[in-house]
Structure formats: C-alpha cells, structure tokens
Design an enzyme around this catalytic site. Sequence first.
Site: not given
Length: 79
Positions: A9, A12
């Site tokens: 991600c 993230c």
Amino acid sequence: MVDFWAPRCGPCRMVVPLVEEIAKERSDVKVVKMNVNEKQELAMQFGVMSIPTLVVMKNGKIANQVTGARPKAQILAML
C-alpha cells in the site's frame, strides 16, 4: 493507536514514518501496527474497509478513526 496497513500500500508507506515518529515522541501513546493481510479478522472487527486506517483507542473503545494518508499534525490531533 492502531495502524492498519499492508506492505504493498503506497499511502501506508507514507504514513509509516509519521506513526513511528509519534511512537518515539509520545511515550504516553502506545502504537500498534496491524498488517491487514495477516490479521484480516481483526481488520473486519474494526470495520476497516480501506487502508491506511488509524484507530485511536481510549479505555478499550474507539475514540477516533480515520482512513487515508494524513499529515503528522492531523494524526497528532486525533490523539
């Protein structure tokens, strides 16, 4: 604070250094990272539909929850 994330991600990965900084700076805040690929059931319990999701817990209950990459100031404001 629980940081729900996944290795692939991009957003993230943007939040990780901020969360780590906060963990070092704020001894009064316990930070836990949850890889949603490894802890799918827990992510479902918290209603995580998208990552990154940051959840602030106080007295065993969700006090604040946001989804998406946030600047450090916004993350601190959650606390």
